[in-house]
Design a protein around this motif. Structure first.
Motif, PDB file in Angstrom:
ATOM      1  N   VAL A 102     -16.120 -31.979  -1.190  1.00 42.99           N
ATOM      2  CA  VAL A 102     -15.772 -32.558   0.104  1.00 42.99           C
ATOM      3  C   VAL A 102     -16.556 -33.850   0.259  1.00 42.99           C
ATOM      4  O   VAL A 102     -17.707 -33.943  -0.171  1.00 42.99           O
ATOM      5  CB  VAL A 102     -16.119 -31.575   1.241  1.00 42.99           C
ATOM      6  CG1 VAL A 102     -15.749 -32.149   2.586  1.00 42.99           C
ATOM      7  CG2 VAL A 102     -15.408 -30.264   1.019  1.00 42.99           C
ATOM      8  N   ARG A 103     -15.913 -34.846   0.845  1.00 42.61           N
ATOM      9  CA  ARG A 103     -16.576 -36.142   1.002  1.00 42.61           C
ATOM     10  C   ARG A 103     -17.866 -35.976   1.792  1.00 42.61           C
ATOM     11  O   ARG A 103     -17.872 -35.316   2.843  1.00 42.61           O
ATOM     12  CB  ARG A 103     -15.665 -37.095   1.773  1.00 42.61           C
ATOM     13  CG  ARG A 103     -14.578 -37.687   0.932  1.00 42.61           C
ATOM     14  CD  ARG A 103     -13.533 -38.339   1.799  1.00 42.61           C
ATOM     15  NE  ARG A 103     -12.658 -39.132   0.977  1.00 42.61           N
ATOM     16  CZ  ARG A 103     -12.749 -40.460   0.866  1.00 42.61           C
ATOM     17  NH1 ARG A 103     -13.636 -41.122   1.535  1.00 42.61           N
ATOM     18  NH2 ARG A 103     -11.931 -41.116   0.081  1.00 42.61           N
ATOM     19  N   PRO A 104     -18.943 -36.579   1.330  1.00 41.87           N
ATOM     20  CA  PRO A 104     -20.221 -36.469   2.048  1.00 41.87           C
ATOM     21  C   PRO A 104     -20.110 -36.943   3.497  1.00 41.87           C
ATOM     22  O   PRO A 104     -20.742 -36.377   4.379  1.00 41.87           O
ATOM     23  CB  PRO A 104     -21.152 -37.379   1.250  1.00 41.87           C
ATOM     24  CG  PRO A 104     -20.578 -37.406  -0.115  1.00 41.87           C
ATOM     25  CD  PRO A 104     -19.104 -37.301   0.059  1.00 41.87           C
ATOM     26  N   ALA A 105     -19.247 -37.942   3.735  1.00 38.99           N
ATOM     27  CA  ALA A 105     -19.090 -38.449   5.109  1.00 38.99           C
ATOM     28  C   ALA A 105     -18.533 -37.354   6.025  1.00 38.99           C
ATOM     29  O   ALA A 105     -18.975 -37.205   7.167  1.00 38.99           O
ATOM     30  CB  ALA A 105     -18.155 -39.656   5.104  1.00 38.99           C
ATOM     31  N   THR A 106     -17.600 -36.565   5.488  1.00 40.13           N
ATOM     32  CA  THR A 106     -17.010 -35.473   6.264  1.00 40.13           C
ATOM     33  C   THR A 106     -18.079 -34.445   6.615  1.00 40.13           C
ATOM     34  O   THR A 106     -18.179 -33.980   7.755  1.00 40.13           O
ATOM     35  CB  THR A 106     -15.891 -34.784   5.445  1.00 40.13           C
ATOM     36  OG1 THR A 106     -15.051 -35.788   4.916  1.00 40.13           O
ATOM     37  CG2 THR A 106     -15.106 -33.808   6.279  1.00 40.13           C
ATOM     38  N   LEU A 107     -18.874 -34.104   5.604  1.00 39.08           N
ATOM     39  CA  LEU A 107     -19.918 -33.097   5.819  1.00 39.08           C
ATOM     40  C   LEU A 107     -20.989 -33.617   6.780  1.00 39.08           C
ATOM     41  O   LEU A 107     -21.481 -32.881   7.627  1.00 39.08           O
ATOM     42  CB  LEU A 107     -20.550 -32.717   4.480  1.00 39.08           C
ATOM     43  CG  LEU A 107     -19.660 -31.854   3.595  1.00 39.08           C
ATOM     44  CD1 LEU A 107     -20.270 -31.713   2.224  1.00 39.08           C
ATOM     45  CD2 LEU A 107     -19.445 -30.490   4.213  1.00 39.08           C
ATOM     46  N   ALA A 108     -21.331 -34.896   6.626  1.00 36.91           N
ATOM     47  CA  ALA A 108     -22.352 -35.471   7.505  1.00 36.91           C
ATOM     48  C   ALA A 108     -21.855 -35.464   8.951  1.00 36.91           C
ATOM     49  O   ALA A 108     -22.619 -35.160   9.871  1.00 36.91           O
ATOM     50  CB  ALA A 108     -22.681 -36.887   7.055  1.00 36.91           C
ATOM     51  N   GLY A 109     -20.574 -35.763   9.137  1.00 35.57           N
ATOM     52  CA  GLY A 109     -19.966 -35.714  10.468  1.00 35.57           C
ATOM     53  C   GLY A 109     -20.065 -34.318  11.053  1.00 35.57           C
ATOM     54  O   GLY A 109     -20.440 -34.138  12.222  1.00 35.57           O
ATOM     55  N   ALA A 110     -19.757 -33.335  10.224  1.00 33.77           N
ATOM     56  CA  ALA A 110     -19.841 -31.934  10.652  1.00 33.77           C
ATOM     57  C   ALA A 110     -21.276 -31.581  11.038  1.00 33.77           C
ATOM     58  O   ALA A 110     -21.521 -30.870  12.013  1.00 33.77           O
ATOM     59  CB  ALA A 110     -19.351 -31.020   9.535  1.00 33.77           C
ATOM     60  N   LEU A 111     -22.203 -32.118  10.278  1.00 29.94           N
ATOM     61  CA  LEU A 111     -23.625 -31.849  10.530  1.00 29.94           C
ATOM     62  C   LEU A 111     -24.054 -32.413  11.889  1.00 29.94           C
ATOM     63  O   LEU A 111     -24.762 -31.751  12.655  1.00 29.94           O
ATOM     64  CB  LEU A 111     -24.449 -32.493   9.412  1.00 29.94           C
ATOM     65  CG  LEU A 111     -25.853 -31.955   9.191  1.00 29.94           C
ATOM     66  CD1 LEU A 111     -25.809 -30.496   8.816  1.00 29.94           C
ATOM     67  CD2 LEU A 111     -26.543 -32.747   8.089  1.00 29.94           C
ATOM     68  N   VAL A 112     -23.582 -33.623  12.180  1.00 33.73           N
ATOM     69  CA  VAL A 112     -23.930 -34.259  13.459  1.00 33.73           C
ATOM     70  C   VAL A 112     -23.341 -33.447  14.616  1.00 33.73           C
ATOM     71  O   VAL A 112     -24.038 -33.120  15.592  1.00 33.73           O
ATOM     72  CB  VAL A 112     -23.404 -35.726  13.494  1.00 33.73           C
ATOM     73  CG1 VAL A 112     -23.537 -36.315  14.893  1.00 33.73           C
ATOM     74  CG2 VAL A 112     -24.165 -36.578  12.497  1.00 33.73           C
ATOM     75  N   ILE A 113     -22.070 -33.078  14.495  1.00 35.36           N
ATOM     76  CA  ILE A 113     -21.408 -32.296  15.553  1.00 35.36           C
ATOM     77  C   ILE A 113     -22.118 -30.949  15.715  1.00 35.36           C
ATOM     78  O   ILE A 113     -22.372 -30.481  16.829  1.00 35.36           O
ATOM     79  CB  ILE A 113     -19.907 -32.091  15.247  1.00 35.36           C
ATOM     80  CG1 ILE A 113     -19.206 -33.449  15.232  1.00 35.36           C
ATOM     81  CG2 ILE A 113     -19.248 -31.189  16.276  1.00 35.36           C
ATOM     82  CD1 ILE A 113     -17.792 -33.420  14.691  1.00 35.36           C
ATOM     83  N   GLY A 114     -22.463 -30.327  14.572  1.00 37.01           N
ATOM     84  CA  GLY A 114     -23.172 -29.044  14.601  1.00 37.01           C
ATOM     85  C   GLY A 114     -24.507 -29.161  15.304  1.00 37.01           C
ATOM     86  O   GLY A 114     -24.861 -28.303  16.139  1.00 37.01           O
ATOM     87  N   SER A 115     -25.253 -30.237  15.023  1.00 34.42           N
ATOM     88  CA  SER A 115     -26.564 -30.427  15.653  1.00 34.42           C
ATOM     89  C   SER A 115     -26.409 -30.590  17.162  1.00 34.42           C
ATOM     90  O   SER A 115     -27.169 -30.004  17.944  1.00 34.42           O
ATOM     91  CB  SER A 115     -27.250 -31.670  15.086  1.00 34.42           C
ATOM     92  OG  SER A 115     -27.320 -31.582  13.703  1.00 34.42           O
ATOM     93  N   LEU A 116     -25.389 -31.365  17.557  1.00 35.36           N
ATOM     94  CA  LEU A 116     -25.157 -31.569  18.993  1.00 35.36           C
ATOM     95  C   LEU A 116     -24.805 -30.242  19.676  1.00 35.36           C
ATOM     96  O   LEU A 116     -25.295 -29.942  20.764  1.00 35.36           O
ATOM     97  CB  LEU A 116     -24.027 -32.585  19.206  1.00 35.36           C
ATOM     98  CG  LEU A 116     -24.370 -34.045  18.877  1.00 35.36           C
ATOM     99  CD1 LEU A 116     -23.131 -34.924  18.989  1.00 35.36           C
ATOM    100  CD2 LEU A 116     -25.461 -34.578  19.803  1.00 35.36           C
ATOM    101  N   SER A 117     -23.971 -29.448  18.993  1.00 37.09           N
ATOM    102  CA  SER A 117     -23.563 -28.155  19.559  1.00 37.09           C
ATOM    103  C   SER A 117     -24.764 -27.242  19.733  1.00 37.09           C
ATOM    104  O   SER A 117     -24.928 -26.591  20.772  1.00 37.09           O
ATOM    105  CB  SER A 117     -22.548 -27.480  18.647  1.00 37.09           C
ATOM    106  OG  SER A 117     -21.427 -28.277  18.534  1.00 37.09           O
ATOM    107  N   VAL A 118     -25.612 -27.198  18.706  1.00 36.45           N
ATOM    108  CA  VAL A 118     -26.789 -26.325  18.769  1.00 36.45           C
ATOM    109  C   VAL A 118     -27.723 -26.790  19.889  1.00 36.45           C
ATOM    110  O   VAL A 118     -28.263 -25.968  20.637  1.00 36.45           O
ATOM    111  CB  VAL A 118     -27.517 -26.307  17.407  1.00 36.45           C
ATOM    112  CG1 VAL A 118     -28.871 -25.655  17.520  1.00 36.45           C
ATOM    113  CG2 VAL A 118     -26.680 -25.563  16.388  1.00 36.45           C
ATOM    114  N   SER A 119     -27.865 -28.108  20.035  1.00 34.47           N
ATOM    115  CA  SER A 119     -28.713 -28.637  21.108  1.00 34.47           C
ATOM    116  C   SER A 119     -28.159 -28.215  22.468  1.00 34.47           C
ATOM    117  O   SER A 119     -28.919 -27.794  23.355  1.00 34.47           O
ATOM    118  CB  SER A 119     -28.776 -30.161  21.040  1.00 34.47           C
ATOM    119  OG  SER A 119     -29.170 -30.555  19.765  1.00 34.47           O
ATOM    120  N   ALA A 120     -26.845 -28.343  22.622  1.00 34.78           N
ATOM    121  CA  ALA A 120     -26.216 -27.947  23.891  1.00 34.78           C
ATOM    122  C   ALA A 120     -26.426 -26.459  24.153  1.00 34.78           C
ATOM    123  O   ALA A 120     -26.726 -26.043  25.276  1.00 34.78           O
ATOM    124  CB  ALA A 120     -24.729 -28.270  23.847  1.00 34.78           C
TER     125      ALA A 120
END
Lengths: 178, 227
Positions: free
Chosen positions: B120-138
């Motif tokens: 999977v493209r690293p950009a896709t995974l990095a995007g998922a990581l950012v969204i995941g971090s935001l979700s966990v923070s929320a």
């Protein structure tokens, strides 16, 4: 070492053996670079596109349909990439363009190399889809069905495009070829 | 003159291969795989953090009380399932649940993508990581700040459960609550006794010389009963 069957090599790659993919690259790289060059007219771009095509093919290898040859599938990926590339890039001037000599007397004297150079130039002037079918048919010796798969068109269209490409070449090189 | 087909057969693109693509392609694949593996691990770490956050948020809220009530009084709750669900909905920390769900969705989506594409493209995974971090923070914010209290549905459920063991009987338009297991005669006697007490409570109170309070004359009581 006995050369491995292409499908066996692909199975090895799918099972996680990346080195086996090196064999596939070795087998197809030069043909693929030349095919990309036919579309782009630029050696650097052709190499870059071929490299990208190999990576894309690796990533999508689980979607590969074994009923086609690997090269057919690979060329199709490369062609799409090359078309996207030339769509975005500004057109490059063709290297070594020759002035066509319409003078019959003069063309009669052209030797074999000169004739070839003129035909090559005329091929370069063809639209991309005609160039691609010429390349796949005459230089890669691919069957119509494989060309149709690479180009994403019916077999009858391949034949029709080849015919029209030849007609255009004959018109362009009128007087030097039969 | 030579035929076009003959010339074309002889021709090939004038390109001398300059470099082999084997090493560049393989090294690019290896790098992409390594990056993808790292990001995948990070994503699963986020899933665990999100799960812990959700558990904290649930224990801080009154959901546990509702679930406990439902567990203990399942026989009654089963008959009033919509109210139970409503009560649960009032107490659940929805923000934490949504955060957890989004992280799970990301992890599942990433797994699905990896199955479809080998890398999977690293950009896709990095995007998922950012969204995941935001979700966990929320989710973490929700766990720390909110502690939803039981709402009207929970109160209603409690009232229903508390009424268990008491028998509601309507006699002559009046509703009476009696302990379970009484016979009809006992119920009627209890009802009469309750009515009598109610009437007695409405009578005017006479104050005696010693300051004590006595009920009104019996005559008036009898008159009211007969009426």
């Amino acid at each position: 070492m006995k050369p491995m069957d292409e499908q066996t090599t692909i199975q090895l790659v799918l099972s996680g053996d990346d080195a086996a993919y090196g064999i596939l690259i070795e087998q197809h790289q030069w043909g693929l670079i030349r095919f990309c060059f036919t579309i782009t007219h630029d050696a650097d771009q052709a190499e870059d596109i071929a490299q990208e095509a190999f990576i894309r093919a690796y990533n999508q290898l689980s979607n590969y349909d074994p009923s086609f040859r690997f090269s057919t599938w690979l060329y199709r990926i490369a062609r799409n990439l090359a078309l996207n590339h030339i769509r975005l890039a500004t057109p490059l001037p063709l290297d070594g363009q020759l002035e066509l000599q319409a003078d019959n007397d003069h063309t009669q004297t052209l030797d074999r190399e000169a004739r070839e150079a003129q035909v090559r130039w005329a091929v370069d002037q063809l639209p991309e889809h005609y160039r691609s079918v010429i390349h796949l048919h005459y230089w890669d010796h691919q069957p119509y069905v494989a060309i149709a798969a690479v180009m994403g068109i019916p077999e009858s269209t391949v034949k029709s495009w080849l015919y029209r490409a030849r007609q255009q070449l004959k018109e362009t090189c009128h007087g030097i070829i039969n | 003159m030579e035929s076009l087909t003959n010339i074309l057969d002889r021709l090939e693109p004038q390109l001398v291969p300059r470099r082999s693509l084997v090493q560049p392609v393989l090294s690019q694949i290896t790098t992409a795989k390594r990056r993808a593996r790292m990001i995948r691990r990070a994503l699963w770490f986020l899933v665990i953090v999100a799960l812990i956050t959700l558990i904290i948020a649930l224990t801080r809220s009154s959901s546990v009380r509702v679930v406990q009530l439902g567990w203990q009084q399942w026989a009654t709750v089963r008959q009033h399932l919509p109210i139970f669900i409503q009560a649960l909905g009032e107490t659940v920390p929805w923000m934490a649940v949504a955060a957890f769900a989004s992280v799970i969705a990301l992890a599942v989506g990433q797994t699905w993508l990896t199955r479809r594409a080998r890398v999977v493209r690293p950009a896709t995974l990095a995007g998922a990581l950012v969204i995941g971090s935001l979700s966990v923070s929320a989710g973490a914010y929700a766990a720390v700040t909110s502690s939803p209290e039981p709402g009207p549905a929970f109160m209603q459920l409690e009232r229903i459960i508390n009424s268990i063991g008491k028998q509601e009987t309507v006699i002559e338009g009046q509703t009476f609550e009696f302990p379970a297991g009484l016979t009809d005669t006992q119920i009627r006697a209890q009802a009469e006794m309750t009515n009598l007490n109610k009437i007695t409570n409405t009578l005017p109170v006479q104050r005696g010389a010693d300051g004590g309070q006595t009920p009104a004359p019996v005559g008036s009581l009898v008159t009211q009963i007969l009426a």
